[in-house]
Design an enzyme around this catalytic site. Structure first.
Site, mmCIF file in Angstrom:
data_model
loop_
_atom_site.group_PDB
_atom_site.id
_atom_site.type_symbol
_atom_site.label_atom_id
_atom_site.label_comp_id
_atom_site.label_asym_id
_atom_site.label_seq_id
_atom_site.Cartn_x
_atom_site.Cartn_y
_atom_site.Cartn_z
ATOM 1 N N ASP A 199 0.862 -1.180 0.000
ATOM 2 C CA ASP A 199 0.000 0.000 0.000
ATOM 3 C C ASP A 199 0.900 1.232 0.000
ATOM 4 O OD1 ASP A 199 -2.225 1.860 0.606
ATOM 5 O OD2 ASP A 199 -3.328 0.043 1.072
ATOM 6 N N HIS A 269 -2.933 3.143 -4.299
ATOM 7 C CA HIS A 269 -2.266 2.688 -3.072
ATOM 8 C C HIS A 269 -0.862 2.154 -3.412
ATOM 9 C CE1 HIS A 269 -5.654 3.282 -0.349
ATOM 10 N NE2 HIS A 269 -6.434 2.860 -1.320
ATOM 11 N N GLU A 332 -9.981 2.951 -4.706
ATOM 12 C CA GLU A 332 -9.602 4.337 -4.420
ATOM 13 C C GLU A 332 -8.461 4.836 -5.302
ATOM 14 O OE1 GLU A 332 -10.825 4.733 0.217
ATOM 15 O OE2 GLU A 332 -8.897 3.773 -0.141
#
Ligand code: ACM
Length: 766
Positions: A199, A269, A332
């Site tokens: 991440d 990420h 995201e």
């Protein structure tokens, strides 16, 4: 006279689970979580004596019997012995794997006056049966026998995927800690460990071809004071799992019938990977591994060389994980960098794609093809639906709600339901001020328990695509494993029942009756489960003259048996039972505990009712003006040892004491701390508000309501004191006798922010 089955405790020796209400099915009264499919009472009883032998027959039975004996030993249950092969048939406790009609995860557990017989068609089912038998037996006294009522339990899972995700990026866990979590998953009959390994804040898995992924991407400087050493220099903290450690975890999991599904998040990420190899990012950015939280804009580019890198990484990762799935994340991935880059726009054109979402879709399909060629299936968070059709066989993790899962199932893709509304274990589980840091929207145990993974709006064929359910443990707020344990337990028990037990048998009242037995087993295994769901909460209202207070008591899980004292002693089963708000004279020390079967479920909560305490509120006891993005945050220092914790609304930082009694109050004393402002808000940035500062470092301002008149204001210093705190007195101007007293720190003080620790009303003349 024989009692109806539902009133008879199944176990007489060390525990007795008696229903408060008569639940008709025996399965609902056995001290088992998850509840089995069915249980039929038999005649008589069987007593398990220490030293008894367990006979194992059939493939895998011996291993399971050993695991069962070890688990009993570790939890202080009756100490049993594995029978020698030639004596196996005569052992009073029999574990048998033999061909039959049940699926590989099903089992039959039969207790008769002569023996205990556990049968399964495969070692997985035998293992789950052993976990049930372990829960039926007492913990904590290896020399005690245990008498079980005769019963036949037929059991098997509802869902194929019964998962728990652990984020080992935001905070790292040792192999031993991961294995402790796997142990706990196993006793709850969970079978998928989704491991979040890369991440923005770190790359946690060894990749031989790209050593900088771990040498650079596996290191970060902790935020703020926690990242500064005694010599004043930044401290790099580095952590990753070697391939040998990964193999060990995978082996350990497999022994417990758990499949490990690795996740490497693509294309978002990705900060840690790009910090290691800038050519993977958009226009070669020079990045640091992130030490903040939120949604970062750093994406992998989609160049051919980057796709080769990703395939090479998969080429090293896949052989470590024998399971079917590889998780490519996909969540995201804000596309700002792709939108702003000429190079990325040219790539979109070159590939003949419509837009940036389609480019993510192209990457998903490209990696999906690679995975299929290597005998694996692709799975990702529900954003992977946004880039166009998914590869055949792709599966979706529905996290932003259940809608993504519904869409995916309708399109013929398998789905794991894991919605943030119900199954994120980084949300606080009670309203207690004692909850550790996390996200303060509550996901209490009963909300987890109430989640139904199979949406009613799907037809029968589409429902077949809901293959499972999973809870997620993102660890931004869990810097140590005891925090992980606090957040996982006991909510994992509710998850287990949702995942395993028949939908029709879901019954919160019965679950609550069965839970204390499991808690006793947790204690025996030294699992640091959350006590807060079992502890009394206080709501205090002082009288106008401050000489008395009305105190309302509640217990988060509504066990409805609160006992209290006001004489300094710990509450006992015969202490007064709470039924209505108490009117108490100041000063008084109130202690209260939740009781179940005349035993306290957790240590008592203590409320010191003093004049000073009634004039003070900590941040946890205050409201927020909008509460738009509430977090319970930990201070950034000291580097070791306990740290202060603050409730903050990072969109609109303010703290409100509703109906504060200001009659006779001359000033308000505020103890404030200061923490780094470390939130990446991506497209929500515009929602962040700060009140305008009038002086160099801003002011501490008191208002009558969030947007009401200013009741007092003092300038803030440049920095807090050496201990990281600042105490300020704000004289009140023309304050009403009662106000919704609102505290602001004005100005945009990023990269830091002031936060309220507590506020105290100071009477005139003090
Ligand atoms: C997620 O919580 N971003 C999957």
């Amino acid at each position: 006279m024989r009692l109806p089955a539902c009133f008879r405790p199944v176990l007489h020796a060390a525990l007795a689970v008696l229903s408060l209400a008569c639940v008709p099915a025996l399965a609902a009264t056995l001290p088992l979580i998850p509840m089995p499919q069915s249980a039929t009472p038999g005649e008589g009883q069987f007593t398990v004596q220490p030293g008894m032998t367990v006979g194992a027959q059939g493939e895998g039975a011996r291993k399971t019997a050993e695991q069962f004996i070890d688990l009993l030993h570790d939890s202080g249950g009756p100490s049993l012995v594995l029978a020698e092969d030639d004596a196996a048939k005569d052992a009073p406790i029999q574990f048998t794997v033999a061909p039959g009609t049940g699926g590989p995860e099903t089992y039959t557990l039969q207790v008769t006056p002569e023996r205990i017989q556990l049968n399964a068609t495969a070692s997985a089912g035998l293992f789950y049966g052993a976990m049930s038998l372990w829960q039926l037996l007492p913990s904590g006294n290896a020399q005690a026998g245990a008498t079980l009522d005769a019963v036949t339990i037929n059991d098997g899972p509802r869902m194929a995927w019964r998962g728990l995700m652990l984020d080992s990026v935001r905070h790292f866990q040792s192999v031993e800690e991961v294995e402790r979590l796997l142990d706990a998953m196993a006793v709850h009959k969970l079978n998928v460990f989704h491991w979040h390994l890369a991440d923005d804040q770190g790359w946690r898995i060894q990749i031989d071809q790209y050593p900088l992924l771990t040498e650079v991407g596996g290191c970060r400087v902790p935020l703020g004071d926690g990242g500064i050493g005694e010599d004043g220099q930044p401290i790099q903290e580095c952590a990753f799992y070697t391939k040998d450690q990964i193999r060990e975890v995978v082996r350990y999991a497999a022994e417990r019938h758990i499949t490990v599904v690795p996740e490497i998040d693509i294309p978002g990420h990705a900060t840690a990977a790009i910090a290691a190899y800038p050519e993977l990012g958009v226009d070669r950015p020079q990045l640091q591994v992130a030490n903040g939280a939120g949604v970062f804009p750093n994406l992998f580019n989609a160049d051919e060389s980057t796709m080769t890198f990703l395939e090479n990484v998969l080429g090293e990762v896949l052989p470590l994980f024998p399971g079917q799935f590889f998780d490519i994340g996909g969540d995201e991935a804000v596309k700002d960098r792709w939108k702003a880059s000429k190079h990325m726009q040219a790539r979109i054109k070159q590939l003949g794609l419509k837009d940036e979402e389609a480019l993510q879709g192209w990457m998903v399909n490209r990696l999906g093809t690679y995975l299929a060629q290597h005998g694996k299936r692709i799975i990702g968070w529900d954003e992977i639906l946004m880039g166009g059709p998914l590869p055949d066989g792709a599966a979706v993790m529905s996290w932003r709600g259940t809608e993504g899962g519904i869409e995916a199932a309708r399109k013929g893709h398998d789905v794991v339901m894991t919605p943030v509304t119900h199954l994120y274990f980084d949300y606080l589980q009670t309203a207690s001020p004692a909850e550790p840091p996390g996200r303060p929207s509550l996901i209490p145990l009963e909300k987890v328990y109430g989640f139904e993974p199979v949406p009613a709006e799907l037809d029968a064929a589409q429902r077949q695509h809901i293959i499972g359910v999973q809870a997620n443990v993102f660890t931004e707020h869990m810097h140590s494993f005891d925090r992980v344990e606090h957040n996982v337990f006991p909510r994992i028990a509710a998850l287990a029942e949702v995942a395993w037990s028949p939908q029709a048998s879901r019954d919160l009242a019965s679950f609550k009756q069965r839970l204390p037995n499991l808690l006793a087993h947790y204690r025996a295994l030294h699992i640091r489960y959350a006590r807060t769901p079992f502890q009394v909460l206080f709501a205090t209202t002082p009288s106008a003259d401050g000489k008395q207070a009305s105190v309302a008591l509640s217990d988060p899980l509504d066990y409805a048996d609160i006992r209290y004292t006001t004489d300094g002693s710990a509450p006992k089963a015969d202490s007064p039972r709470y039924s209505a708000p108490l009117t108490l004279t100041v000063p008084t020390t109130l202690q209260a505990a939740v009781f179940f079967n005349d035993k306290p479920l957790a240590p008592p909560t203590v409320l010191g009712l003093t004049t000073d305490a009634l004039r003070t509120r900590s941040d946890e006891q205050l409201a927020m003006c909008t509460g738009a993005l509430m977090l319970r945050l930990e201070d950034d220092g000291p580097r070791a040892g306990p740290r202060a914790v603050y409730n903050v609304d990072i969109f609109n930082p303010c703290w409100e004491w509703k109906a504060a009694p200001l009659s006779g109050i001359a000033s308000v004393q505020i103890r404030a701390g200061r923490i780094p402002y470390f939130f990446e808000l991506a497209h929500d940035e515009y929602l962040r508000t700060f009140k305008k500062a009038k002086t160099a470092y801003g002011e501490l301002e008191l208002r009558d309501g969030c947007d009401g008149a200013v009741l007092g204001s003092v300038p803030l210093p440049k920095d807090p004191g050496a201990d990281g705190f600042q105490t300020l007195d704000i004289p009140l101007k023309a304050a009403p006798s009662q106000a919704n007293l609102c505290v602001y720190f004005t100005g945009d003080t990023r990269p830091n922010m002031w936060v309220l620790d507590r506020m105290t009303l100071i009477p005139a003349g003090n």
